[in-house]
Structures are given as C-alpha cells and as structure tokens.
Scaffold this motif. Structure first.
Motif, short mmCIF file in Angstrom:
data_model
loop_
_atom_site.label_atom_id
_atom_site.label_comp_id
_atom_site.label_asym_id
_atom_site.label_seq_id
_atom_site.Cartn_x
_atom_site.Cartn_y
_atom_site.Cartn_z
N LEU A 60 0.83 -1.21 0.00
CA LEU A 60 0.00 0.00 0.00
C LEU A 60 0.86 1.26 0.00
CD1 LEU A 60 -2.73 -1.00 2.62
CD2 LEU A 60 -3.02 -0.82 0.14
N GLY A 61 2.18 1.07 0.01
CA GLY A 61 3.08 2.21 0.02
C GLY A 61 3.34 2.77 1.41
N LEU A 62 3.05 1.95 2.43
CA LEU A 62 3.24 2.38 3.81
C LEU A 62 4.56 1.85 4.36
CD1 LEU A 62 -0.40 1.58 4.98
CD2 LEU A 62 0.55 3.87 4.61
N SER A 63 5.07 2.51 5.39
CA SER A 63 6.36 2.11 5.97
C SER A 63 6.26 0.81 6.76
CB SER A 63 6.89 3.22 6.88
OG SER A 63 5.96 3.50 7.92
N GLY A 64 5.07 0.50 7.23
CA GLY A 64 4.88 -0.71 8.03
C GLY A 64 3.53 -0.69 8.70
N TYR A 65 3.36 -1.57 9.68
CA TYR A 65 2.05 -1.72 10.32
C TYR A 65 1.63 -0.46 11.07
CZ TYR A 65 -1.64 -3.46 13.34
OH TYR A 65 -2.83 -3.61 14.00
N ASN A 66 2.55 0.16 11.79
CA ASN A 66 2.20 1.38 12.51
C ASN A 66 1.79 2.49 11.55
OD1 ASN A 66 2.59 0.40 15.13
ND2 ASN A 66 4.79 0.78 15.04
N GLY A 67 2.40 2.49 10.37
CA GLY A 67 1.99 3.46 9.35
C GLY A 67 0.57 3.23 8.90
N MET A 68 0.16 1.96 8.82
CA MET A 68 -1.21 1.67 8.43
C MET A 68 -2.19 2.09 9.52
SD MET A 68 -3.05 -1.90 7.22
CE MET A 68 -3.20 -2.58 8.87
N LYS A 69 -1.83 1.85 10.78
CA LYS A 69 -2.72 2.25 11.87
C LYS A 69 -2.93 3.76 11.87
CE LYS A 69 -0.96 0.36 15.61
NZ LYS A 69 -0.97 -0.07 17.04
N LEU A 70 -1.85 4.50 11.63
CA LEU A 70 -1.96 5.95 11.57
C LEU A 70 -2.82 6.38 10.39
CD1 LEU A 70 -1.10 8.67 12.72
CD2 LEU A 70 0.95 8.55 11.31
N GLY A 237 -5.21 5.49 20.89
CA GLY A 237 -5.20 5.47 19.45
C GLY A 237 -3.92 6.04 18.86
N PRO A 238 -3.67 5.82 17.56
CA PRO A 238 -2.46 6.31 16.91
C PRO A 238 -2.30 7.83 16.99
CG PRO A 238 -3.55 4.69 15.54
CD PRO A 238 -4.49 5.01 16.65
#
Length: 285
Positions: A60-70, A237-238
């Motif tokens: 998805l072009g995200l840095s990782g899981y925390n990026g997705m949560k944000l 939350g993030p």
C-alpha cells in the motif's frame, strides 16, 4: 500517503492475494478496533500471518504496520482536535470546557479501572522478587515511555540507590552490554513493538539480564523477551500518542511495585524514605 487508506485498499482489492483479501475484509469490518491492535493481535483475529500484514502494508506504500494504523486513524475517524471518533471520551472543539474536564476525568478513571482489572498479583510478586534481589535495576523506555521510566527511577530513588535511569538508547545498550545476571531491566513500552526496545532486549537476553516489561499489549514483540509482563489499561489510538490516560495506568503499576518492594524490608526502606525526605526538606524555603 495523502489518499484515504480505505479507498486505496478498495481500489487494490481485486489484485490482492487470498490472504490479502481476508485481511482487507477484516480491516473494513473492524476499522476502528484495528487502530488499537498490535500486529500480533491483528494476525490472530484476522487469521493471517504477521508477514502477510507487513507485505500488505508495504504494497500500500506504507512504511509498516504502525503506518497503516496511523493512516486508518486519519482516514475518517478523527475529530477536529485529532482524537479518534467513536469513543465516549472523544474531545472536539465543540465541547465546552466543563465537558472537556468531564471526558478527561472519565478517561483517567477508565485507565485506572482497566489496569486494576488486568493486575496479576502473581506477576507483581515475581516482579517484586526480581527488583528486591537485583544488584541494579535499569529503568528504560524510549520516546514517551522514557518519561515513565524516569518516573519509576524517581519513585524508587526515595527508598534505594540501586535504581538507574538512562534516557539515550545508545547508552542503554552500552550499559546492558556490561550488565550481569544479577541486574534487572524495568522496561516501559506501551506498544511493546519498537526497534530500540527490541535491540536492548536482545542484548539483555544474551547477557542473561532479566526483564520486567510494562506494556498494553499481551502479545507484543517485547513480551517474547520479558521474564515478567505487567499490563496497563486504556486503548490509546495512533493520534493520541503520549496521552495522560495511558500514562496513568503505568503510574499506578509503578506505585504497586514500589509498595510491594518496600514491604519486603519495611524498616530499612522506611528509614531510607525518611532520610531522602529530610534531604529534600532542606531545599524548601
């Protein structure tokens, strides 16, 4: 990523693998709750592997899981003040000051109550055993959790000089590289999933230094290295990083450990607390 992450997932849905679609379906159905999950929790609840989640985020072009949560938190679940919508204690600019006070009070009480419910007397006893028997106790944390580590060090410093606080992650690593089996780490990490934390814990494992972990997630990466795990309440939350409510549960755990520690040798620690109080009194006008 500036686009709405939910729209991006929808656009890419038909090109996803079977496990990717399974994960996407779970995210669509549980968007709000995913923001508060660790990667291991999401893997277990959605029925896919952690590796699948990581690949999903990168695709998805995200840095990782925390990026997705944000990204999920930003999508359409944030109030105009940055708090996640859907929670009873969400604060918006439309709230009166009295309403803000009441919601903040409710979140603090919730944090304390949840932490109390999660409190494991056996785990606290094991933690107190380690603290009492240690030559040195290193109070560690990174980012906002470093503040909690400092709080623990400051609290225990009124009763003993064996507690040490180091804020810099490089110096933490150096200290543990020279630590011994009779030393203990009291580590604070709300997420339990940071690189600096894992680096320190790997060194601790090699040096056979025991670890007491205070975290919110019982299946986070850090729990794999910890000898004792104590859980704090409140779903942060993030977009709420560093919230006082999340810290309050950790402060409560510090107090539980402190009094459990002092109970082991009450006369010695009562004398020490009196001595430190008298030392500070001289500085008051």
């Amino acid at each position: 990523m500036s686009a709405n992450i939910l729209e991006v997932i929808t656009e890419q849905y038909h090109s996803l693998t079977r496990s990717g679609k399974k994960l996407a379906d779970y995210i669509f159905a549980n968007t709000y709750h995913v923001q508060y999950m660790s990667i291991s929790n999401l893997a277990e609840n959605s029925g896919v592997s952690e590796a699948t989640i990581t690949r999903f985020c990168h695709n998805l072009g995200l840095s990782g899981y925390n990026g997705m949560k944000l990204a999920l938190a930003k999508a359409d679940y944030a109030s105009d003040l940055g708090d996640p919508l859907g929670a009873p204690d969400t604060i918006t600019s439309e709230d009166t000051l009295k309403s803000v006070f009441q919601k903040l009070h409710a979140s603090q009480v919730l944090s304390l109550n949840e932490t109390l419910d999660l409190l494991d007397e056996e785990a606290v006893t094991r933690a107190v055993d380690l603290l009492s028997e240690a030559d040195r106790v290193f109070c560690f944390g990174n980012g906002g959790s470093m503040v909690m580590a400092m709080e623990a060090w400051a609290r225990f410093s009124t009763a003993t000089s064996r507690f040490v606080h180091i804020s810099d992650s490089h110096m933490q690593a150096i200290s543990i590289a020279l630590a011994g089996e009779k030393d203990v780490i009291l580590f604070f990490s709300y997420s339990g999933s940071t690189k600096d934390m894992e680096d320190i814990m790997r060194i601790a494992k090699d040096r056979k230094v025991r670890v007491i972990l205070i975290t919110h997630f019982p299946k986070s990466r850090a729990t794999e290295f910890a000898d004792v795990v104590l859980l704090c309440g409140y779903n942060e939350g993030p977009l709420q990083s560093g919230s006082v409510a999340a810290k309050l549960g950790q402060l409560f755990l510090i107090e539980c450990l402190f009094y459990g520690f002092c109970k082991r040798n009450p006369e010695v620690y009562a004398f020490a607390r009196t001595s430190t109080a008298e030392a500070i009194t001289r500085k008051l006008l």
